[in-house]
Design a protein around this motif. Structure first.
Motif, PDB file in Angstrom:
ATOM      1  N   LYS A  12       0.642  -1.089  -0.203  1.00  0.00           N
ATOM      2  CA  LYS A  12       0.047   0.070   0.012  1.00  0.00           C
ATOM      3  C   LYS A  12       0.853   1.290   0.118  1.00  0.00           C
ATOM      4  O   LYS A  12       0.300   2.164  -0.044  1.00  0.00           O
ATOM      5  CB  LYS A  12      -0.994   0.000   1.144  1.00  0.00           C
ATOM      6  N   LYS A  50      -8.867  -3.247  10.792  1.00  0.00           N
ATOM      7  CA  LYS A  50      -9.832  -2.241  10.275  1.00  0.00           C
ATOM      8  C   LYS A  50      -9.105  -1.157   9.464  1.00  0.00           C
ATOM      9  O   LYS A  50      -9.634  -0.827   8.437  1.00  0.00           O
ATOM     10  CB  LYS A  50     -10.363  -1.549  11.511  1.00  0.00           C
ATOM     11  N   TYR A  52      -6.472  -1.715   7.609  1.00  0.00           N
ATOM     12  CA  TYR A  52      -5.979  -2.165   6.215  1.00  0.00           C
ATOM     13  C   TYR A  52      -7.453  -2.689   5.562  1.00  0.00           C
ATOM     14  O   TYR A  52      -7.140  -3.151   4.405  1.00  0.00           O
ATOM     15  CB  TYR A  52      -5.071  -3.349   6.325  1.00  0.00           C
ATOM     16  N   GLY A  53      -8.597  -2.409   5.907  1.00  0.00           N
ATOM     17  CA  GLY A  53      -9.740  -2.633   5.109  1.00  0.00           C
ATOM     18  C   GLY A  53      -9.998  -4.296   5.061  1.00  0.00           C
ATOM     19  O   GLY A  53     -10.686  -4.859   4.109  1.00  0.00           O
ATOM     20  N   GLU A  54      -9.438  -5.060   5.957  1.00  0.00           N
ATOM     21  CA  GLU A  54      -9.793  -6.401   6.136  1.00  0.00           C
ATOM     22  C   GLU A  54      -9.116  -7.306   4.876  1.00  0.00           C
ATOM     23  O   GLU A  54      -9.405  -8.315   4.671  1.00  0.00           O
ATOM     24  CB  GLU A  54     -11.140  -6.733   6.177  1.00  0.00           C
ATOM     25  N   ASN A  55      -7.982  -6.519   4.298  1.00  0.00           N
ATOM     26  CA  ASN A  55      -6.971  -7.248   3.564  1.00  0.00           C
ATOM     27  C   ASN A  55      -6.086  -8.025   4.139  1.00  0.00           C
ATOM     28  O   ASN A  55      -5.129  -8.634   3.608  1.00  0.00           O
ATOM     29  CB  ASN A  55      -6.257  -6.244   2.662  1.00  0.00           C
TER      30      ASN A  55
END
Length: 79
Positions: A12, A50, A52-55
């Motif tokens: 990211k 949370k 990392y958006g559940e990645n």
């Protein structure tokens, strides 16, 4: 070897300071988590999931050695 936590941060293109600030965590603690030399608390693992958006999963954060993959730079492959 690279932990899933470090791998996702690098993918990211975030600095460790950016992540630490976003989740209200000490940079040194986050660095140790990424290196796999310190265990994460469940609370911190939840914050990271949370962020990392559940990645990434809590299991990958809590037990990084089970999910570690060797560092293989893409330009090291030979044809």
């Amino acid at each position: 070897m690279q932990t899933p936590l470090r791998k996702i941060r690098l993918e990211k293109q975030l600095t460790i300071s950016e992540v630490a600030n976003a989740i209200s965590c000490d940079v040194g603690n986050l660095s140790r988590l990424e290196r796999g030399t310190q265990a994460a608390s469940l609370e911190l693992a939840e914050k990271l999931v949370k962020f990392y958006g559940e990645n990434i999963t809590e299991m990958q954060i809590l037990y990084p050695k089970r999910y570690m993959q060797p560092n293989i730079p893409s330009n090291d492959f030979k044809n």
